[in-house]
Write a protein that holds these residues in place. Structure first.
Motif, PDB file in Angstrom:
ATOM      1  N   TRP A   1      -4.842   0.280  42.863  1.00 23.55           N
ATOM      2  CA  TRP A   1      -4.537   1.448  42.038  1.00 23.55           C
ATOM      3  C   TRP A   1      -5.092   2.721  42.669  1.00 23.55           C
ATOM      4  O   TRP A   1      -5.635   3.580  42.000  1.00 23.55           O
TER       5      TRP A   1
ATOM      6  N   TYR B   1      -1.121   7.438  44.794  1.00 20.17           N
ATOM      7  CA  TYR B   1      -0.328   7.908  43.655  1.00 20.17           C
ATOM      8  C   TYR B   1      -0.447   6.980  42.453  1.00 20.17           C
ATOM      9  O   TYR B   1      -0.259   7.393  41.310  1.00 20.17           O
ATOM     10  N   ARG B   2      -0.791   5.691  42.694  1.00 17.76           N
ATOM     11  CA  ARG B   2      -0.932   4.751  41.574  1.00 17.76           C
ATOM     12  C   ARG B   2      -2.195   5.003  40.753  1.00 17.76           C
ATOM     13  O   ARG B   2      -2.354   4.439  39.674  1.00 17.76           O
TER      14      ARG B   2
ATOM     15  N   TYR C   1      -2.308   6.160  36.793  1.00 17.75           N
ATOM     16  CA  TYR C   1      -2.106   5.314  35.624  1.00 17.75           C
ATOM     17  C   TYR C   1      -3.435   4.949  34.964  1.00 17.75           C
ATOM     18  O   TYR C   1      -4.395   4.582  35.636  1.00 17.75           O
TER      19      TYR C   1
ATOM     20  N   ARG D   1      -1.588   0.397  33.580  1.00 16.60           N
ATOM     21  CA  ARG D   1      -1.591  -0.490  34.744  1.00 16.60           C
ATOM     22  C   ARG D   1      -1.054  -1.867  34.375  1.00 16.60           C
ATOM     23  O   ARG D   1      -0.291  -2.464  35.136  1.00 16.60           O
TER      24      ARG D   1
ATOM     25  N   VAL E   1       2.761  -1.375  33.963  1.00 14.03           N
ATOM     26  CA  VAL E   1       3.464  -1.172  35.230  1.00 14.03           C
ATOM     27  C   VAL E   1       3.591  -2.486  35.991  1.00 14.03           C
ATOM     28  O   VAL E   1       4.639  -2.789  36.575  1.00 14.03           O
ATOM     29  N   ASP E   2       2.543  -3.302  35.971  1.00 13.41           N
ATOM     30  CA  ASP E   2       2.609  -4.618  36.610  1.00 13.41           C
ATOM     31  C   ASP E   2       3.672  -5.494  35.957  1.00 13.41           C
ATOM     32  O   ASP E   2       4.504  -6.103  36.634  1.00 13.41           O
TER      33      ASP E   2
ATOM     34  N   ALA F   1       4.973   8.306  42.150  1.00 13.05           N
ATOM     35  CA  ALA F   1       4.813   7.113  41.314  1.00 13.05           C
ATOM     36  C   ALA F   1       6.126   6.760  40.622  1.00 13.05           C
ATOM     37  O   ALA F   1       6.510   5.588  40.542  1.00 13.05           O
TER      38      ALA F   1
ATOM     39  N   ARG G   1       8.244   3.304  41.210  1.00 10.61           N
ATOM     40  CA  ARG G   1       8.550   2.385  40.108  1.00 10.61           C
ATOM     41  C   ARG G   1      10.032   2.075  40.049  1.00 10.61           C
ATOM     42  O   ARG G   1      10.436   0.934  39.874  1.00 10.61           O
TER      43      ARG G   1
END
Length: 321
Positions: free
Chosen positions: A117, A120-121, A124, A129, A132-133, A177, A181
């Protein structure tokens, strides 16, 4: 009547075939694998008709009764991990087959989140997180939204319009990000089925200016033409279905994510379902999956068909010229 999932009423269903123990769908992310492992070990324990306390006592004989039950309970809810040695002891207790042992070992490997993370991650939050996962792991994503275009469907101009007065670099990170995604979920080679039921208010609420909104609506039309993406609009009113209440009590913001079952078809449920709700910018995990399944049925039933929705979107785009 609930509208059938698919590009149209007779379109493809979001089922990519029955998986077998020999070809399990192992999640891509540590979060997804942890949840699959939790479902698998819970199933194996229940199959042996053991309580959490009985299972924990065998693996950790010198720990207190409350401690061993808590360890198994947290493992089965994906709140904690387990060492390879303890997992092996648990599987021996469950008299598990070699196939299931290999699967459990695979699911228990590489669960570290360290370094994942950054860059850019890093934008979150902890709650995001997990989402998103699971978004990346999902085979099926269903999204209901009002007032705002869902993040996975936002074009770059729409994303940037949220940061008109930003000077801290967060705008570029957010754009990166967002793009990552979309490429990692909707636009990859083997994408999930994605369904969105959008309130008309999400299309009419201006973010940025009319040029931005026209770009965003045109982007929605383009995405909706992809075979894995279905966008339906719930209009403010419906002359063709005047008895359908299209807004009140339906368009709460939430997402339903469906992961593949961890390889025990016929014994475990074929899918693992999770609901996420959003109030403002806060995202929370909900255990009330059936409640949101019901809301999804109501929203998708009230919505225009995919074909009608594309025509509606094109009308809205013309309004922003």
């Amino acid at each position: 009547m609930t509208r059938a999932l698919g590009k149209d009423a007779d379109g493809p269903q979001p089922d990519r075939g029955r998986r077998t123990v020999d070809a399990p769908a192992v999640a891509r992310t540590p979060t997804g694998r942890k949840l699959q492992l939790a479902a698998l070990v819970r199933h194996l324990r229940e199959k042996r008709q053991l309580t959490q306390h009985e299972a924990g006592r065998e693996v950790w004989p010198h720990a207190s009764a409350g401690s061993v039950q808590n360890k198994i309970a947290r493992l089965e809810s994906a709140d904690t991990g387990i060492t390879p040695e303890d997992l092996d002891a648990l599987l021996r207790l469950y008299d598990t087959s070699d196939v299931h042992r290999r699967l459990a070992s695979t699911l228990n490997s590489d669960l570290s989140q360290r370094g994942r993370w950054q860059g850019y991650r890093s934008i979150y939050s902890e709650s995001y997180r997990r989402y998103v996962d699971l978004e990346e792991d999902a085979e099926l994503i269903r999204y209901v939204s009002n007032e705002r275009i869902p993040e996975l469907l936002q074009c770059e101009a729409y994303v940037r319009a949220e940061f008109v007065h930003s000077t801290d670099g967060i705008e570029d990170l957010t754009v990166r990000a967002s793009r990552a995604r979309q490429e990692g979920v909707l636009l990859r080679a083997d994408p999930p089925w994605f369904y969105a039921a959008l309130s008309e208010s999400a299309l009419r609420r201006v973010q940025g200016d009319e040029v931005v909104m026209r770009k965003q609506i045109e982007y929605l039309v383009a995405l909706s033409e992809r075979p894995n993406i279905t966008v339906q609009v719930v209009p403010f009113s419906s002359r063709s279905r005047p008895n359908v209440i299209t807004h009140k009590g339906i368009l709460e913001r939430f997402a339903l994510l469906r992961l593949a079952s961890p390889g025990v078809i016929g014994e475990l449920p074929r899918h693992l379902d999770y609901a996420f709700t959003k109030v403002g910018e806060e995202l929370s995990w909900s255990d009330e999956v059936q409640h949101y399944e019901d809301l999804w049925s109501r929203a998708s039933s009230a919505a225009l068909s995919p074909h009608e929705s594309r025509a509606f979107l094109r009308e809205v785009a013309r309004d922003f010229r």
